[in-house]
Motif scaffolding. Sequence first.
Motif, PDB file in Angstrom:
ATOM      1  N   VAL A  21       0.845  -1.182   0.000  1.00 47.66           N
ATOM      2  CA  VAL A  21       0.000   0.000   0.000  1.00 47.66           C
ATOM      3  C   VAL A  21       0.889   1.243   0.000  1.00 47.66           C
ATOM      4  N   SER A  29       0.519  -8.213  -9.843  1.00 51.09           N
ATOM      5  CA  SER A  29      -0.553  -8.117 -10.851  1.00 51.09           C
ATOM      6  C   SER A  29      -1.873  -8.731 -10.419  1.00 51.09           C
ATOM      7  N   ILE A  30      -1.815  -9.819  -9.666  1.00 51.51           N
ATOM      8  CA  ILE A  30      -3.079 -10.488  -9.348  1.00 51.51           C
ATOM      9  C   ILE A  30      -3.969  -9.593  -8.491  1.00 51.51           C
ATOM     10  N   GLU A  56      -3.882  -6.320  -8.518  1.00 52.59           N
ATOM     11  CA  GLU A  56      -4.334  -5.205  -9.342  1.00 52.59           C
ATOM     12  C   GLU A  56      -5.597  -5.602 -10.079  1.00 52.59           C
ATOM     13  N   ALA A  57      -5.640  -6.856 -10.514  1.00 52.57           N
ATOM     14  CA  ALA A  57      -6.837  -7.342 -11.199  1.00 52.57           C
ATOM     15  C   ALA A  57      -8.035  -7.266 -10.268  1.00 52.57           C
ATOM     16  N   ARG A  68      -8.339  -5.344  -7.636  1.00 55.28           N
ATOM     17  CA  ARG A  68      -8.647  -3.949  -7.345  1.00 55.28           C
ATOM     18  C   ARG A  68      -9.434  -3.317  -8.479  1.00 55.28           C
ATOM     19  N   MET A  69      -9.078  -3.706  -9.699  1.00 50.89           N
ATOM     20  CA  MET A  69      -9.780  -3.114 -10.843  1.00 50.89           C
ATOM     21  C   MET A  69     -11.211  -3.571 -10.912  1.00 50.89           C
ATOM     22  N   ASP A  70     -11.443  -4.760 -10.364  1.00 52.19           N
ATOM     23  CA  ASP A  70     -12.823  -5.222 -10.321  1.00 52.19           C
ATOM     24  C   ASP A  70     -13.591  -4.495  -9.232  1.00 52.19           C
ATOM     25  N   ILE A  91      -9.367  -2.136  -0.622  1.00 53.61           N
ATOM     26  CA  ILE A  91      -8.039  -2.637  -0.268  1.00 53.61           C
ATOM     27  C   ILE A  91      -8.141  -3.767   0.749  1.00 53.61           C
ATOM     28  N   PHE A  92      -8.999  -3.575   1.775  1.00 59.92           N
ATOM     29  CA  PHE A  92      -9.108  -4.611   2.789  1.00 59.92           C
ATOM     30  C   PHE A  92      -9.671  -5.896   2.205  1.00 59.92           C
ATOM     31  N   PHE A 120      -7.071  -7.635   0.295  1.00 61.13           N
ATOM     32  CA  PHE A 120      -6.151  -8.248   1.248  1.00 61.13           C
ATOM     33  C   PHE A 120      -6.735  -9.535   1.814  1.00 61.13           C
TER      34      PHE A 120
END
Lengths: 379, 284
Positions: free
Chosen positions: B104, B171-172, B174-175, B177-179, B183-184, B187
């Motif tokens: 983060v 990357s995984i 980020e995928a 997060r984009m969906d 953040i929690f 995680f």
Amino acid sequence: MSSNADGDSMPRAATAAVTATQTRPPRRGGGGLRGREGIAGWLFVSPMIVILGLFLVIPIVMALWVSLTDWNGSVNPFHTGPGAEFVGAKNYTDLFAKDGLTRANFMQSIGNTFWYVLFVVPIQTALALSLALLVNNRLLKAKSFFRTAFYFPSVTSSIAISTVFLFLFSSTGAVNALLKALGLGQPNWFIDDRGLIRLLFNAIGVDNPGWGQHDILGRSLWDWVSGPSVALTVIIILVVWTTSGTFMLMFIAALQDLPVEVDEAAALDGATGWKKLRHVTIPMIKPALFLVLTLGLIGTWQVFDQIYVMGAGAPNGTTLTPAFLSYQQSFKNFKYGSGAAMAFVVFVIILVLTFLQRRALTDKDERRPLFGRRKQVGR
Amino acid sequence: MNTRTSPLKQVLLYAALVLFAVFFIYPFFIQIATSFKTDPDAAAHPLSLIPNPFDAHAWKDIFGQGAAHVPAPTWIKNSVLVAVVVTCGRVFLDSLAGYALSRVKFRGRGFIFGALLAVMSVPGVALLIPKFLMVNYLGIYDTYTAMILPLIVDAAGVFIMKQFFDSVPISIEEAARMDGASIFRTFWSVVLPMARPALITLTILSFQGSWNEFSHFLVVTKGTPDHQTLVTGLASLTSGQLGAGTQYPLKLAAALLTTIPVAILFFSLQRYFVSGANEGGVKG
């Protein structure tokens, strides 16, 4: 080693999953992301900050204050007054400059620890390396059995192990039974306050000679060079026995990182046995050796649990260590200021050792991540 | 493969190994055997592995049916309670902080990480009086809170988790997060399941550490049975505070009881212990 296999399988699995899901082109999130991330970041680390701040950082400052007072434990230590007077550096000068019981005890504990470190660190390092070389032999079957056997003492409770050693070395214990069977003398391990070096001198007919009467920081030179007492020797044996396994694992990891070509080249050059160990293997695992030596140095200054159970300073103060003395001075004699001052001296000693270790390690770029892919170069 | 090694060398190798194995393991066998001996038998035959006569009085004492009063059931209860709560707390809070420090982006992250490294080099024995002062100041002396709270996050554990997350490709997440996952949420349901090996190592280290913990409990509790763990209880038994005399069978049985949970964990999850030990290399 298995640890590394675990670490390596992870990223690979993750990469596989990523290639499956990541079909869309990557796109940055909205403008608010940075701010939200900032809040989330602080939220995530806040439990850590609160706990470590509350029970580690602030308490150290509190103890620093207490070390400048003569707090006796019964009043509020942060309100100057009877029972908690400000005494300046007195607690520190009492340890080094003022003749008295405090300095006598403290200097004895420092002397004991010097000998303790001098015996424990080389012996445990040599034993750990020997075990690692034996276990790492390519022709060995039942490798994991032996590794387990040697490592097991390291994971058990120090108090439980000390209890076992109290029995083993008691006057009617297993060690004395063994010595008796071998026709050897049976020492009264926990009562004998004579130092090993002193016993050596006695053997050649020297006892408390004139040259040993020099006074160094309140103790005679003879006292300083007496060596670890028989009682402290038991603790030395115990600690070597419990820590060698851990250090063996570090050596094994380093040995397994050695490229096979080195072995082959050494064999071609006709280097075998002792020669190969000295000129090929040990230079190659120097970083691990350095690590084990410094971790040993740092660890030996912290010995506490074993002392608490196995003698608490007895006989005659020969098993006192600064860490234990600091505890005793505070919680038994209720001289918290003096105890805290001792703790800070230990703190500084260990901090210096740690600093030296870290500097040497980072200079050589030898830190490697626990779970990361292992660096292939230079190992 | 080197096949030129002589049979003699092989024999010497195994002889050395067996000798060392005996040196490291025999004390535990003596411990087990002695816990089933009578007091006179323990003193008369300290090397023997066969109790003669077989006698379980030490174990009866421990579980409250014997003559000596050893409040072992209370010790066990306290040990389990403290170890379980500390382990759960550490696994969650250490990985939370480790993740933030690794992934983060927030202002002050570098500073926090630097502070963490500094904190890691503080030796535990220098913290006994400081911890006592704070616990006293907060008015929680001799409570479970004082036993558990200071242990519930550990700097080394945070460091291990940060190192682990540093080694996992980004990357995984980020995928995820984009969906649109928070953040929690990312995680909790994406990152943590991936972190299994590191979490198991951390669980073991935390359990072993808090189960075997001694000096912290020594300074934050009074040492009365209601807040004693197996380890602090055993220490008071061994150092003679319970008037136990030389009753070695009893003391060794209590020591064995203290060892068993970690031993079971060790023998079933050994490879994770190994990675935990090598972590000492980065811990400094």
